[in-house]
Design a protein around this motif. Structure first.
Motif, PDB file in Angstrom:
ATOM      1  N   GLY A 175     -35.271 -14.183 -40.488  1.00 32.37           N
ATOM      2  CA  GLY A 175     -34.396 -15.026 -41.303  1.00 32.37           C
ATOM      3  C   GLY A 175     -33.275 -15.683 -40.542  1.00 32.37           C
ATOM      4  O   GLY A 175     -32.215 -15.957 -41.119  1.00 32.37           O
ATOM      5  N   ASN A 176     -33.479 -15.979 -39.253  1.00 31.25           N
ATOM      6  CA  ASN A 176     -32.480 -16.689 -38.465  1.00 31.25           C
ATOM      7  C   ASN A 176     -32.976 -18.102 -38.143  1.00 31.25           C
ATOM      8  O   ASN A 176     -33.800 -18.649 -38.876  1.00 31.25           O
ATOM      9  N   GLN A 177     -32.455 -18.685 -37.059  1.00 28.99           N
ATOM     10  CA  GLN A 177     -32.823 -20.048 -36.675  1.00 28.99           C
ATOM     11  C   GLN A 177     -33.450 -20.083 -35.280  1.00 28.99           C
ATOM     12  O   GLN A 177     -33.319 -21.067 -34.550  1.00 28.99           O
ATOM     13  N   LEU A 178     -34.161 -19.031 -34.930  1.00 32.99           N
ATOM     14  CA  LEU A 178     -34.762 -18.934 -33.608  1.00 32.99           C
ATOM     15  C   LEU A 178     -35.965 -19.870 -33.483  1.00 32.99           C
ATOM     16  O   LEU A 178     -36.854 -19.884 -34.344  1.00 32.99           O
ATOM     17  N   HIS A 179     -35.995 -20.638 -32.385  1.00 30.25           N
ATOM     18  CA  HIS A 179     -37.130 -21.518 -32.090  1.00 30.25           C
ATOM     19  C   HIS A 179     -38.059 -20.870 -31.065  1.00 30.25           C
ATOM     20  O   HIS A 179     -39.268 -21.105 -31.074  1.00 30.25           O
ATOM     21  N   THR A 180     -37.462 -20.063 -30.197  1.00 24.66           N
ATOM     22  CA  THR A 180     -38.231 -19.391 -29.160  1.00 24.66           C
ATOM     23  C   THR A 180     -37.507 -18.118 -28.752  1.00 24.66           C
ATOM     24  O   THR A 180     -36.323 -17.930 -29.085  1.00 24.66           O
ATOM     25  N   ILE A 181     -38.220 -17.250 -28.045  1.00 22.83           N
ATOM     26  CA  ILE A 181     -37.615 -16.004 -27.589  1.00 22.83           C
ATOM     27  C   ILE A 181     -38.379 -15.551 -26.342  1.00 22.83           C
ATOM     28  O   ILE A 181     -39.583 -15.812 -26.211  1.00 22.83           O
ATOM     29  N   ASP A 182     -37.689 -14.895 -25.446  1.00 18.91           N
ATOM     30  CA  ASP A 182     -38.314 -14.411 -24.216  1.00 18.91           C
ATOM     31  C   ASP A 182     -38.990 -13.069 -24.500  1.00 18.91           C
ATOM     32  O   ASP A 182     -38.325 -12.055 -24.702  1.00 18.91           O
ATOM     33  N   GLY A 183     -40.309 -13.077 -24.502  1.00 20.12           N
ATOM     34  CA  GLY A 183     -41.042 -11.843 -24.750  1.00 20.12           C
ATOM     35  C   GLY A 183     -40.802 -10.792 -23.681  1.00 20.12           C
ATOM     36  O   GLY A 183     -40.875  -9.586 -23.957  1.00 20.12           O
ATOM     37  N   ASN A 184     -40.507 -11.215 -22.457  1.00 26.00           N
ATOM     38  CA  ASN A 184     -40.243 -10.262 -21.373  1.00 26.00           C
ATOM     39  C   ASN A 184     -38.985  -9.447 -21.658  1.00 26.00           C
ATOM     40  O   ASN A 184     -38.888  -8.285 -21.269  1.00 26.00           O
TER      41      ASN A 184
ATOM     42  N   LEU B 177     -25.946  -5.734 -39.367  1.00 24.79           N
ATOM     43  CA  LEU B 177     -25.153  -6.974 -39.429  1.00 24.79           C
ATOM     44  C   LEU B 177     -25.876  -8.040 -40.254  1.00 24.79           C
ATOM     45  O   LEU B 177     -25.627  -9.241 -40.093  1.00 24.79           O
ATOM     46  N   ASP B 178     -26.751  -7.626 -41.134  1.00 26.72           N
ATOM     47  CA  ASP B 178     -27.511  -8.561 -41.954  1.00 26.72           C
ATOM     48  C   ASP B 178     -26.590  -9.434 -42.813  1.00 26.72           C
ATOM     49  O   ASP B 178     -25.483  -9.035 -43.173  1.00 26.72           O
ATOM     50  N   ASN B 179     -27.086 -10.627 -43.175  1.00 25.32           N
ATOM     51  CA  ASN B 179     -26.418 -11.495 -44.149  1.00 25.32           C
ATOM     52  C   ASN B 179     -24.974 -11.832 -43.784  1.00 25.32           C
ATOM     53  O   ASN B 179     -24.063 -11.705 -44.600  1.00 25.32           O
ATOM     54  N   ASN B 180     -24.787 -12.233 -42.532  1.00 27.74           N
ATOM     55  CA  ASN B 180     -23.499 -12.744 -42.086  1.00 27.74           C
ATOM     56  C   ASN B 180     -23.673 -14.190 -41.638  1.00 27.74           C
ATOM     57  O   ASN B 180     -24.647 -14.848 -42.011  1.00 27.74           O
ATOM     58  N   LEU B 181     -22.737 -14.698 -40.838  1.00 20.61           N
ATOM     59  CA  LEU B 181     -22.770 -16.094 -40.403  1.00 20.61           C
ATOM     60  C   LEU B 181     -22.820 -16.192 -38.884  1.00 20.61           C
ATOM     61  O   LEU B 181     -22.393 -17.195 -38.304  1.00 20.61           O
TER      62      LEU B 181
ATOM     63  N   GLU C 151     -31.420   1.484 -33.828  1.00 21.06           N
ATOM     64  CA  GLU C 151     -31.852   0.492 -34.814  1.00 21.06           C
ATOM     65  C   GLU C 151     -30.769  -0.580 -34.961  1.00 21.06           C
ATOM     66  O   GLU C 151     -29.604  -0.267 -35.172  1.00 21.06           O
ATOM     67  N   PHE C 152     -31.206  -1.835 -34.859  1.00 26.82           N
ATOM     68  CA  PHE C 152     -30.282  -2.968 -34.875  1.00 26.82           C
ATOM     69  C   PHE C 152     -30.817  -4.017 -35.848  1.00 26.82           C
ATOM     70  O   PHE C 152     -31.920  -4.541 -35.670  1.00 26.82           O
ATOM     71  N   TYR C 153     -30.025  -4.310 -36.894  1.00 28.11           N
ATOM     72  CA  TYR C 153     -30.450  -5.243 -37.938  1.00 28.11           C
ATOM     73  C   TYR C 153     -29.499  -6.440 -37.982  1.00 28.11           C
ATOM     74  O   TYR C 153     -28.308  -6.285 -38.244  1.00 28.11           O
ATOM     75  N   VAL C 154     -30.039  -7.641 -37.718  1.00 29.93           N
ATOM     76  CA  VAL C 154     -29.245  -8.862 -37.739  1.00 29.93           C
ATOM     77  C   VAL C 154     -30.013  -9.923 -38.531  1.00 29.93           C
ATOM     78  O   VAL C 154     -30.094 -11.083 -38.143  1.00 29.93           O
ATOM     79  N   ARG C 155     -30.563  -9.530 -39.662  1.00 28.37           N
ATOM     80  CA  ARG C 155     -31.374 -10.439 -40.473  1.00 28.37           C
ATOM     81  C   ARG C 155     -30.499 -11.433 -41.241  1.00 28.37           C
ATOM     82  O   ARG C 155     -29.367 -11.147 -41.586  1.00 28.37           O
ATOM     83  N   LYS C 156     -31.072 -12.601 -41.480  1.00 27.13           N
ATOM     84  CA  LYS C 156     -30.441 -13.643 -42.302  1.00 27.13           C
ATOM     85  C   LYS C 156     -29.040 -13.998 -41.817  1.00 27.13           C
ATOM     86  O   LYS C 156     -28.062 -13.932 -42.557  1.00 27.13           O
ATOM     87  N   ASN C 157     -28.972 -14.353 -40.537  1.00 27.72           N
ATOM     88  CA  ASN C 157     -27.784 -14.959 -39.971  1.00 27.72           C
ATOM     89  C   ASN C 157     -28.151 -16.395 -39.576  1.00 27.72           C
ATOM     90  O   ASN C 157     -29.050 -16.976 -40.175  1.00 27.72           O
ATOM     91  N   GLN C 158     -27.470 -16.943 -38.570  1.00 26.98           N
ATOM     92  CA  GLN C 158     -27.747 -18.318 -38.141  1.00 26.98           C
ATOM     93  C   GLN C 158     -27.986 -18.385 -36.633  1.00 26.98           C
ATOM     94  O   GLN C 158     -27.657 -19.368 -35.970  1.00 26.98           O
ATOM     95  N   ILE C 159     -28.583 -17.333 -36.098  1.00 28.61           N
ATOM     96  CA  ILE C 159     -28.780 -17.212 -34.653  1.00 28.61           C
ATOM     97  C   ILE C 159     -29.876 -18.159 -34.186  1.00 28.61           C
ATOM     98  O   ILE C 159     -30.996 -18.151 -34.714  1.00 28.61           O
ATOM     99  N   LYS C 160     -29.553 -18.992 -33.172  1.00 26.73           N
ATOM    100  CA  LYS C 160     -30.479 -20.009 -32.682  1.00 26.73           C
ATOM    101  C   LYS C 160     -31.156 -19.618 -31.378  1.00 26.73           C
ATOM    102  O   LYS C 160     -32.252 -20.101 -31.078  1.00 26.73           O
ATOM    103  N   ARG C 161     -30.476 -18.773 -30.601  1.00 28.36           N
ATOM    104  CA  ARG C 161     -31.070 -18.368 -29.324  1.00 28.36           C
ATOM    105  C   ARG C 161     -30.553 -17.001 -28.911  1.00 28.36           C
ATOM    106  O   ARG C 161     -29.492 -16.554 -29.370  1.00 28.36           O
ATOM    107  N   LEU C 162     -31.339 -16.338 -28.052  1.00 33.72           N
ATOM    108  CA  LEU C 162     -30.945 -15.033 -27.523  1.00 33.72           C
ATOM    109  C   LEU C 162     -30.916 -15.108 -26.007  1.00 33.72           C
ATOM    110  O   LEU C 162     -31.925 -15.476 -25.388  1.00 33.72           O
ATOM    111  N   PRO C 163     -29.793 -14.754 -25.379  1.00 31.75           N
ATOM    112  CA  PRO C 163     -29.747 -14.712 -23.915  1.00 31.75           C
ATOM    113  C   PRO C 163     -30.735 -13.671 -23.375  1.00 31.75           C
ATOM    114  O   PRO C 163     -31.043 -12.679 -24.047  1.00 31.75           O
TER     115      PRO C 163
END
Length: 357
Positions: A279-288, A229-233, A250-262
């Motif tokens: 290449g997204n807009q992630l500020h933080t992510i849950d390592g667990n 799903l690379d290079n989408n919005l 394998e899951f590819y979601v590079r260069k989107n506008q994702i800000k957070r992951l549940p």
């Protein structure tokens, strides 16, 4: 004497094959194959030739100037297995163009000017394995376009003009394993668009205009192993969006506008071994969340604006785990706050990561 007779018959067969070879083409027999390869590559042909050797096995007709594919154009060649018509000027395909071509296994129509596919135009291609339709101008697809293609394993549709994927778009393609829809203009996917594709292993939606994917869209492709799903919005991901992908690796979601992951985003994808979210807009992510995916070996998170405060502690701990490939994770750099700006995350100390009260 018997050997001489066989030799004469063989010579007559070769002469007859060459006599029926189109003037602009080269015809040749291949060793261990009872068929003729017809090579008409780059001969400025403006029409599909009407005469070929009856035992034609492969037709190579790329880079000509053919604009139309007429009815019954290959019906008289029962041994035909491969037709290459890439980079012509084909605009129209007669609904009976491929009538009778039951042994055809590969059809290459890349790089033409096709805007519409004829309904049931491929219905006689019962043994076709590879259909290449990239770099055309196809603006819409319907399931009737693929009627009869029960053995197709690879459908390539990149670089067309698709904007939507309607319900049951590919339903007749029950054996499809590879579907390439990259570099289109797809904005909307019906939740039933992929119905019938139970054997699909690879789905490429790279470089489209997807802002959102409805819950359950991938529910019917539960054997899928790779999703691009690379290079989408896309601005968000959710577990319901990935529902049904129990075999995804394998899951590819590079260069989107994702800000957070549940925290539960990968709840339905227990077999993930590689995730790319760079290449997204992630500020933080849950390592667990990542640690709970037992088979995960490669995680790509660079080129995100990481905020290095106490909320990133679990990611720091995950990076330091020995069982994951640390190389891509060592490319993560802090963007904020000011005291950590420009620092690599893997070198931070947990006690230095503060949060605002």
């Amino acid at each position: 004497m018997k050997r001489f007779g066989v030799f004469v018959v063989l010579c007559v067969w070769i002469v007859e094959a060459l006599d029926s070879c189109p003037n602009a083409c080269r015809c040749s027999q291949k060793r261990n194959v009872e068929g003729t390869e017809v090579n008409c590559y780059k001969q400025k042909l403006q029409e599909f030739p009407s005469i070929f050797p009856l035992d034609s096995w492969i037709l190579k007709m790329g880079e000509n100037q053919i604009q139309e594919l007429p009815a019954n154009m290959i019906k008289s060649f029962p041994k035909l297995e491969s037709v290459n018509l890439e980079r012509n000027s084909i605009k129209s395909i007669h609904p009976q163009a491929f009538s009778g071509a039951s042994r055809l296994m590969l059809l290459n129509l890349n790089g033409n000017q096709i805007t519409n596919l004829p309904l049931k135009g491929f219905k006689d291609l019962l043994n076709l394995r590879f259909l290449m339709l990239g770099q055309n101008q196809i603006a819409g697809i319907k399931s009737d376009m693929f009627t009869g293609m029960r053995n197709l394993s690879d459908l390539d549709l990149p670089m067309n003009s698709l904007t939507t994927l309607p319900p049951n778009a590919f339903k007749p393609l029950i054996a499809l394993k590879v579907l390439d829809l990259a570099l289109n203009h797809i904005q909307k996917i019906s939740p039933k668009a992929f119905s019938g594709l139970e054997e699909l292993l690879f789905l490429n939606l790279d470089n489209n205009r997807l802002k959102n994917i409805q819950a359950g869209t991938f529910r019917t492709v539960n054997n899928l192993e790779m999703l691009v799903l690379d290079n989408n919005l896309l601005s968000s991901l959710s577990s319901s969006m990935l529902e049904g992908l129990s075999n995804l690796q394998e899951f590819y979601v590079r260069k989107n506008q994702i800000k957070r992951l549940p925290a539960d985003v990968f709840r339905h994808t227990p077999k993930l071994s590689q995730v790319a979210l760079s290449g997204n807009q992630l500020h933080t992510i849950d390592g667990n969340m990542l640690a709970n995916i037992q088979g995960l070996k490669h995680v790509y998170l660079h080129e995100n604006p990481w905020k290095c405060d106490c909320n990133i502690n679990s990611l720091l701990q995950y990076i330091n785990q020995k069982q994951v490939n640390r190389a891509p994770l060592e490319k993560l750099w802090c963007v904020s706050p000011g005291e950590h700006r420009g620092k690599p995350i893997h070198r931070l100390k947990p006690e230095s990561l503060q949060c605002d009260a």
